[in-house]
Design a protein around this motif. Sequence first.
Motif, PDB file in Angstrom:
ATOM      1  N   CYS A  44       0.846  -1.187   0.000  1.00 36.12           N
ATOM      2  CA  CYS A  44       0.000   0.000   0.000  1.00 36.12           C
ATOM      3  C   CYS A  44       0.883   1.237   0.000  1.00 36.12           C
ATOM      4  O   CYS A  44       2.062   1.169   0.353  1.00 36.12           O
ATOM      5  CB  CYS A  44      -0.962   0.016   1.195  1.00 36.12           C
ATOM      6  SG  CYS A  44      -0.166   0.166   2.805  1.00 36.12           S
ATOM      7  N   LEU A  45       0.311   2.350  -0.427  1.00 34.55           N
ATOM      8  CA  LEU A  45       1.021   3.626  -0.454  1.00 34.55           C
ATOM      9  C   LEU A  45       0.384   4.565   0.558  1.00 34.55           C
ATOM     10  O   LEU A  45      -0.842   4.607   0.690  1.00 34.55           O
ATOM     11  CB  LEU A  45       0.976   4.263  -1.842  1.00 34.55           C
ATOM     12  CG  LEU A  45       1.965   3.725  -2.881  1.00 34.55           C
ATOM     13  CD1 LEU A  45       1.578   2.327  -3.349  1.00 34.55           C
ATOM     14  CD2 LEU A  45       2.067   4.665  -4.075  1.00 34.55           C
ATOM     15  N   PRO A  69       0.722   8.723   1.796  1.00 39.45           N
ATOM     16  CA  PRO A  69       1.368  10.023   1.615  1.00 39.45           C
ATOM     17  C   PRO A  69       1.768  10.637   2.949  1.00 39.45           C
ATOM     18  O   PRO A  69       1.134  10.382   3.979  1.00 39.45           O
ATOM     19  CB  PRO A  69       0.272  10.864   0.943  1.00 39.45           C
ATOM     20  CG  PRO A  69      -1.007  10.277   1.466  1.00 39.45           C
ATOM     21  CD  PRO A  69      -0.741   8.798   1.612  1.00 39.45           C
ATOM     22  N   ALA A  90      -0.360  13.672  -1.221  1.00 37.09           N
ATOM     23  CA  ALA A  90      -1.521  12.799  -1.432  1.00 37.09           C
ATOM     24  C   ALA A  90      -1.870  12.714  -2.911  1.00 37.09           C
ATOM     25  O   ALA A  90      -2.233  11.647  -3.415  1.00 37.09           O
ATOM     26  CB  ALA A  90      -2.711  13.303  -0.626  1.00 37.09           C
ATOM     27  N   ALA A 135       0.703  10.348  -4.379  1.00 37.50           N
ATOM     28  CA  ALA A 135       0.499   8.967  -3.939  1.00 37.50           C
ATOM     29  C   ALA A 135      -0.704   8.340  -4.626  1.00 37.50           C
ATOM     30  O   ALA A 135      -0.654   7.168  -5.043  1.00 37.50           O
ATOM     31  CB  ALA A 135       0.327   8.928  -2.420  1.00 37.50           C
ATOM     32  N   ARG A 136      -1.788   9.085  -4.749  1.00 34.97           N
ATOM     33  CA  ARG A 136      -2.992   8.532  -5.387  1.00 34.97           C
ATOM     34  C   ARG A 136      -2.738   8.214  -6.856  1.00 34.97           C
ATOM     35  O   ARG A 136      -3.174   7.179  -7.364  1.00 34.97           O
ATOM     36  CB  ARG A 136      -4.146   9.519  -5.252  1.00 34.97           C
ATOM     37  CG  ARG A 136      -4.711   9.629  -3.841  1.00 34.97           C
ATOM     38  CD  ARG A 136      -6.012  10.411  -3.826  1.00 34.97           C
ATOM     39  NE  ARG A 136      -6.543  10.542  -2.475  1.00 34.97           N
ATOM     40  CZ  ARG A 136      -6.431  11.639  -1.721  1.00 34.97           C
ATOM     41  NH1 ARG A 136      -5.827  12.706  -2.212  1.00 34.97           N
ATOM     42  NH2 ARG A 136      -6.931  11.665  -0.502  1.00 34.97           N
ATOM     43  N   ALA A 156      -0.426   5.127  -7.034  1.00 32.79           N
ATOM     44  CA  ALA A 156      -1.163   3.929  -6.622  1.00 32.79           C
ATOM     45  C   ALA A 156      -2.131   3.480  -7.699  1.00 32.79           C
ATOM     46  O   ALA A 156      -2.267   2.285  -7.973  1.00 32.79           O
ATOM     47  CB  ALA A 156      -1.912   4.214  -5.318  1.00 32.79           C
ATOM     48  N   ARG A 192      -2.217  -0.434  -6.699  1.00 29.59           N
ATOM     49  CA  ARG A 192      -2.006  -0.596  -5.272  1.00 29.59           C
ATOM     50  C   ARG A 192      -2.961   0.321  -4.513  1.00 29.59           C
ATOM     51  O   ARG A 192      -3.304   1.390  -4.998  1.00 29.59           O
ATOM     52  CB  ARG A 192      -0.564  -0.234  -4.877  1.00 29.59           C
ATOM     53  CG  ARG A 192       0.512  -1.065  -5.526  1.00 29.59           C
ATOM     54  CD  ARG A 192       0.587  -2.457  -4.916  1.00 29.59           C
ATOM     55  NE  ARG A 192       1.789  -3.150  -5.333  1.00 29.59           N
ATOM     56  CZ  ARG A 192       1.925  -3.825  -6.462  1.00 29.59           C
ATOM     57  NH1 ARG A 192       0.915  -3.869  -7.313  1.00 29.59           N
ATOM     58  NH2 ARG A 192       3.048  -4.441  -6.762  1.00 29.59           N
ATOM     59  N   CYS A 220      -4.089   3.170  -1.984  1.00 32.42           N
ATOM     60  CA  CYS A 220      -3.515   4.360  -1.356  1.00 32.42           C
ATOM     61  C   CYS A 220      -4.305   4.609  -0.074  1.00 32.42           C
ATOM     62  O   CYS A 220      -5.502   4.896  -0.122  1.00 32.42           O
ATOM     63  CB  CYS A 220      -3.608   5.566  -2.285  1.00 32.42           C
ATOM     64  SG  CYS A 220      -3.009   7.105  -1.533  1.00 32.42           S
ATOM     65  N   ALA A 258      -4.694   7.062   2.250  1.00 29.36           N
ATOM     66  CA  ALA A 258      -4.342   8.469   2.410  1.00 29.36           C
ATOM     67  C   ALA A 258      -4.610   9.017   3.802  1.00 29.36           C
ATOM     68  O   ALA A 258      -4.046  10.048   4.180  1.00 29.36           O
ATOM     69  CB  ALA A 258      -5.095   9.309   1.376  1.00 29.36           C
TER      70      ALA A 258
END
Length: 253
Positions: free
Chosen positions: A133-134, A136, A153, A156-157, A160, A165, A167, A169
Amino acid sequence: MTALQAVATALRGLPRGVVSLVYPPTCAGCGSATADPGAFCPSCWSSLRLIEEPVCQRYGTPFALDLGVGPLVSPRAIAEPPVFGRARAVALYDAVARRIVHRLKYEDRLDLAGVMARMMAASGRTLIAEAECLVPVPLHRGRLWRRRFNQSALLARAIAASAGRPCVATALVRVRATRSQVGLSRAARAENLSGAFRVTAAEQHRIRGRRVLLVDDVMTTGATGNAAARALLRGGATSVNLLTFALVGDPAG
């Protein structure tokens, strides 16, 4: 495929979409006219200091010279091993990279997040492949209210979504408003961020037992990445790596 080739490939074929209707195609670095959205003018592209192997396996800092075979670790990583496992970045934080980051953060050029995310996905493909998972790096609610968005964010979104994957957040929150890091020493930065992050109880199950990829726009000394990674590990993450767009600092010796 080298990192330079991977980044160049990632920049091709960006969708025109609605963004082209709002912003005519301009260079992501300087804002001059270009043929395609998300492209760079020749001057900015040639000036962007993309990070290539060999790099320090912990901090991702490029070495000035190719030191030979085997995994390489910089003297700093030996003396000050980071809390996160590994960090990677697209480019050194020079004039062009700084302009790109500033246009996103302070000029509300949210369309640049897609360009930056594509380049980060290329440079950080090994870390992304390992991540489950990611997450931010969050802003404090006061700063988020003033800026209206969290650039980390957005990145990251986008990363992902392209990697398939999740995210997460809202898993990590900044519970303490910290002073600006600009001008602080490495030790002062670490002290400034001590206890600034926490994993929320409601979201803890989404990172517990998972390999987390932490996402931010710039890594300066690594203090933010260390503080955030420490909170994630305490919250149950099995490992934390860090992916940023830019990296402050000269090549490692």
